[in-house]
Design a protein around this motif. Sequence first.
Motif, PDB file in Angstrom:
ATOM      1  N   CYS A   7      12.766 -12.478 -11.384  1.00 49.75           N
ATOM      2  CA  CYS A   7      11.865 -13.131 -12.339  1.00 49.75           C
ATOM      3  C   CYS A   7      11.510 -14.540 -11.871  1.00 49.75           C
ATOM      4  O   CYS A   7      12.250 -15.169 -11.128  1.00 49.75           O
ATOM      5  N   VAL A   8      10.381 -15.011 -12.362  1.00 52.57           N
ATOM      6  CA  VAL A   8       9.913 -16.360 -12.042  1.00 52.57           C
ATOM      7  C   VAL A   8       9.630 -17.088 -13.353  1.00 52.57           C
ATOM      8  O   VAL A   8       8.959 -16.541 -14.242  1.00 52.57           O
ATOM      9  N   ALA A   9      10.134 -18.299 -13.462  1.00 45.80           N
ATOM     10  CA  ALA A   9       9.965 -19.087 -14.684  1.00 45.80           C
ATOM     11  C   ALA A   9       9.325 -20.428 -14.384  1.00 45.80           C
ATOM     12  O   ALA A   9       9.598 -21.040 -13.344  1.00 45.80           O
ATOM     13  N   LEU A  10       8.508 -20.889 -15.305  1.00 45.59           N
ATOM     14  CA  LEU A  10       7.957 -22.240 -15.286  1.00 45.59           C
ATOM     15  C   LEU A  10       8.530 -22.968 -16.486  1.00 45.59           C
ATOM     16  O   LEU A  10       8.436 -22.475 -17.620  1.00 45.59           O
ATOM     17  N   VAL A  11       9.147 -24.123 -16.253  1.00 45.11           N
ATOM     18  CA  VAL A  11       9.759 -24.903 -17.330  1.00 45.11           C
ATOM     19  C   VAL A  11       9.044 -26.239 -17.433  1.00 45.11           C
ATOM     20  O   VAL A  11       9.169 -27.094 -16.548  1.00 45.11           O
ATOM     21  N   THR A  12       8.273 -26.431 -18.504  1.00 40.57           N
ATOM     22  CA  THR A  12       7.654 -27.737 -18.697  1.00 40.57           C
ATOM     23  C   THR A  12       8.708 -28.696 -19.251  1.00 40.57           C
ATOM     24  O   THR A  12       9.567 -28.303 -20.043  1.00 40.57           O
ATOM     25  N   GLY A  13       8.655 -29.938 -18.818  1.00 42.66           N
ATOM     26  CA  GLY A  13       9.709 -30.867 -19.191  1.00 42.66           C
ATOM     27  C   GLY A  13      11.038 -30.490 -18.561  1.00 42.66           C
ATOM     28  O   GLY A  13      12.102 -30.876 -19.051  1.00 42.66           O
ATOM     29  N   GLY A  14      10.988 -29.761 -17.457  1.00 40.21           N
ATOM     30  CA  GLY A  14      12.198 -29.249 -16.824  1.00 40.21           C
ATOM     31  C   GLY A  14      12.953 -30.257 -15.992  1.00 40.21           C
ATOM     32  O   GLY A  14      14.012 -29.936 -15.452  1.00 40.21           O
ATOM     33  N   ALA A  32      13.714 -17.529 -10.120  1.00 44.44           N
ATOM     34  CA  ALA A  32      13.103 -18.625  -9.378  1.00 44.44           C
ATOM     35  C   ALA A  32      12.428 -19.536 -10.398  1.00 44.44           C
ATOM     36  O   ALA A  32      11.853 -19.056 -11.378  1.00 44.44           O
ATOM     37  N   VAL A  33      12.509 -20.843 -10.193  1.00 44.70           N
ATOM     38  CA  VAL A  33      12.082 -21.775 -11.230  1.00 44.70           C
ATOM     39  C   VAL A  33      11.097 -22.799 -10.678  1.00 44.70           C
ATOM     40  O   VAL A  33      11.353 -23.428  -9.647  1.00 44.70           O
ATOM     41  N   ALA A  34       9.994 -22.966 -11.394  1.00 46.61           N
ATOM     42  CA  ALA A  34       9.090 -24.087 -11.159  1.00 46.61           C
ATOM     43  C   ALA A  34       9.441 -25.154 -12.181  1.00 46.61           C
ATOM     44  O   ALA A  34       9.304 -24.935 -13.392  1.00 46.61           O
ATOM     45  N   VAL A  35       9.932 -26.279 -11.693  1.00 51.78           N
ATOM     46  CA  VAL A  35      10.398 -27.360 -12.553  1.00 51.78           C
ATOM     47  C   VAL A  35       9.273 -28.365 -12.742  1.00 51.78           C
ATOM     48  O   VAL A  35       8.853 -29.025 -11.791  1.00 51.78           O
ATOM     49  N   ALA A  41       8.960 -37.021  -8.439  1.00 52.70           N
ATOM     50  CA  ALA A  41      10.250 -37.272  -7.803  1.00 52.70           C
ATOM     51  C   ALA A  41      11.392 -36.783  -8.698  1.00 52.70           C
ATOM     52  O   ALA A  41      12.379 -36.211  -8.212  1.00 52.70           O
ATOM     53  N   GLU A  42      11.269 -36.989 -10.004  1.00 50.60           N
ATOM     54  CA  GLU A  42      12.301 -36.536 -10.931  1.00 50.60           C
ATOM     55  C   GLU A  42      12.359 -35.011 -10.967  1.00 50.60           C
ATOM     56  O   GLU A  42      13.451 -34.418 -10.967  1.00 50.60           O
ATOM     57  N   ALA A  43      11.201 -34.356 -10.988  1.00 49.75           N
ATOM     58  CA  ALA A  43      11.164 -32.894 -10.979  1.00 49.75           C
ATOM     59  C   ALA A  43      11.732 -32.351  -9.677  1.00 49.75           C
ATOM     60  O   ALA A  43      12.463 -31.354  -9.663  1.00 49.75           O
ATOM     61  N   GLU A  44      11.417 -33.000  -8.569  1.00 47.44           N
ATOM     62  CA  GLU A  44      11.930 -32.564  -7.275  1.00 47.44           C
ATOM     63  C   GLU A  44      13.441 -32.719  -7.212  1.00 47.44           C
ATOM     64  O   GLU A  44      14.131 -31.923  -6.561  1.00 47.44           O
ATOM     65  N   GLY A  45      13.993 -33.718  -7.898  1.00 42.92           N
ATOM     66  CA  GLY A  45      15.438 -33.890  -7.923  1.00 42.92           C
ATOM     67  C   GLY A  45      16.137 -32.687  -8.531  1.00 42.92           C
ATOM     68  O   GLY A  45      17.172 -32.226  -8.027  1.00 42.92           O
ATOM     69  N   VAL A  46      15.586 -32.159  -9.642  1.00 44.53           N
ATOM     70  CA  VAL A  46      16.174 -30.975 -10.267  1.00 44.53           C
ATOM     71  C   VAL A  46      15.950 -29.745  -9.391  1.00 44.53           C
ATOM     72  O   VAL A  46      16.862 -28.934  -9.184  1.00 44.53           O
ATOM     73  N   ALA A  47      14.743 -29.610  -8.837  1.00 45.29           N
ATOM     74  CA  ALA A  47      14.466 -28.470  -7.964  1.00 45.29           C
ATOM     75  C   ALA A  47      15.387 -28.470  -6.744  1.00 45.29           C
ATOM     76  O   ALA A  47      15.915 -27.425  -6.345  1.00 45.29           O
ATOM     77  N   GLY A  55      19.689 -21.421  -5.268  1.00 53.07           N
ATOM     78  CA  GLY A  55      18.565 -20.886  -6.020  1.00 53.07           C
ATOM     79  C   GLY A  55      17.234 -21.192  -5.369  1.00 53.07           C
ATOM     80  O   GLY A  55      17.155 -21.872  -4.339  1.00 53.07           O
ATOM     81  N   ARG A  56      16.194 -20.687  -5.988  1.00 48.69           N
ATOM     82  CA  ARG A  56      14.829 -20.926  -5.515  1.00 48.69           C
ATOM     83  C   ARG A  56      14.107 -21.783  -6.553  1.00 48.69           C
ATOM     84  O   ARG A  56      14.118 -21.455  -7.740  1.00 48.69           O
ATOM     85  N   ALA A  57      13.501 -22.863  -6.099  1.00 44.93           N
ATOM     86  CA  ALA A  57      12.839 -23.763  -7.044  1.00 44.93           C
ATOM     87  C   ALA A  57      11.810 -24.614  -6.335  1.00 44.93           C
ATOM     88  O   ALA A  57      11.974 -24.967  -5.164  1.00 44.93           O
ATOM     89  N   ILE A  58      10.753 -24.941  -7.081  1.00 50.42           N
ATOM     90  CA  ILE A  58       9.759 -25.905  -6.630  1.00 50.42           C
ATOM     91  C   ILE A  58       9.570 -26.927  -7.748  1.00 50.42           C
ATOM     92  O   ILE A  58       9.996 -26.710  -8.888  1.00 50.42           O
ATOM     93  N   ALA A  59       8.938 -28.029  -7.421  1.00 46.80           N
ATOM     94  CA  ALA A  59       8.634 -29.070  -8.396  1.00 46.80           C
ATOM     95  C   ALA A  59       7.127 -29.172  -8.586  1.00 46.80           C
ATOM     96  O   ALA A  59       6.355 -29.068  -7.621  1.00 46.80           O
ATOM     97  N   VAL A  60       6.714 -29.346  -9.835  1.00 47.83           N
ATOM     98  CA  VAL A  60       5.315 -29.614 -10.173  1.00 47.83           C
ATOM     99  C   VAL A  60       5.309 -30.770 -11.158  1.00 47.83           C
ATOM    100  O   VAL A  60       6.296 -31.030 -11.835  1.00 47.83           O
ATOM    101  N   ALA A  61       4.182 -31.475 -11.240  1.00 47.34           N
ATOM    102  CA  ALA A  61       4.191 -32.685 -12.066  1.00 47.34           C
ATOM    103  C   ALA A  61       2.816 -32.954 -12.659  1.00 47.34           C
ATOM    104  O   ALA A  61       1.789 -32.454 -12.193  1.00 47.34           O
ATOM    105  N   GLY A  62       2.839 -33.785 -13.698  1.00 49.56           N
ATOM    106  CA  GLY A  62       1.610 -34.232 -14.333  1.00 49.56           C
ATOM    107  C   GLY A  62       1.789 -34.347 -15.830  1.00 49.56           C
ATOM    108  O   GLY A  62       2.746 -33.798 -16.400  1.00 49.56           O
ATOM    109  N   PRO A  63       0.902 -35.069 -16.511  1.00 48.43           N
ATOM    110  CA  PRO A  63       0.981 -35.221 -17.969  1.00 48.43           C
ATOM    111  C   PRO A  63       0.721 -33.891 -18.668  1.00 48.43           C
ATOM    112  O   PRO A  63      -0.310 -33.254 -18.434  1.00 48.43           O
TER     113      PRO A  63
END
Length: 268
Positions: A7-14, A32-35, A41-47, A55-63
Amino acid sequence: MSELDGCVALVTGGSSGIGEGASYALARHGAAVAVHGRDLAEAEGVAAGIRALGGRAIAVAGPIDVAQTSIDAVAATVAAFGRLDVLVTSAGIQRYGDAVSTTEALWDEVLDVNTKGVFLAANAALPVIRQSPGGSVVIVASVQGSASQANVVAYTTSKGALHSMGRAMAIDEAAYGVRVNTVSPGSVDTPMLRHSAAEWSDGTPEGVERTIANWGTAHALGRVASIDEVGEVIAFLSGSRASFITGSDVRVDGGLLARIAAALPEKE
């Protein structure tokens, strides 16, 4: 084999708070998680933390209150992992004020992030999640969608709206096999809670800890929750063990709303 393998998940505010707990919990169960975070930089820290654990993870960002943020986040998730099965919406802010002291700008800020942001994420993600054989949306609401403190009119309104949004989406998405539920935490040890504790105490580390401990006593279990405790409930609702749960609100509040405020007197 873990329940969310494949499964693949996207977590806003992750990138922090309950969203961070959800990101790690989903990854522990195989997703797999898109944080998402406002700050890359903060999202990438969790990813990076998830990847360090295998695990598998990427970081995404924006308001989150800007539509393009969710559109780009969904596109990046699909580009990285080929699909999207789970959306967790956890981005949120807390502001204080009653109906007189709350300005129009503050009202708009809270509702734009806490409510409109969830709608925009769902609007972008659901066309893809509908293609999943077991799609799920988990909206992080709050016990303050059902009850309220003083001086949080905008925040309480935003969280009550999420309860209604979750029910409406659950009815609409059932035709596509997508489940939609809300989670309503009580007090959780997050940066947002600690910021509030600093605002309502003397601001010292000791004062913050005393305030958080005092807030914990309002819960039947006598303490506030950890982000991992809420994250595990979110992961459960995201997976097949919760396959017949939709349109529900799950309280993760340590008995906060179960207790009647009036206490019995001590026996002599």
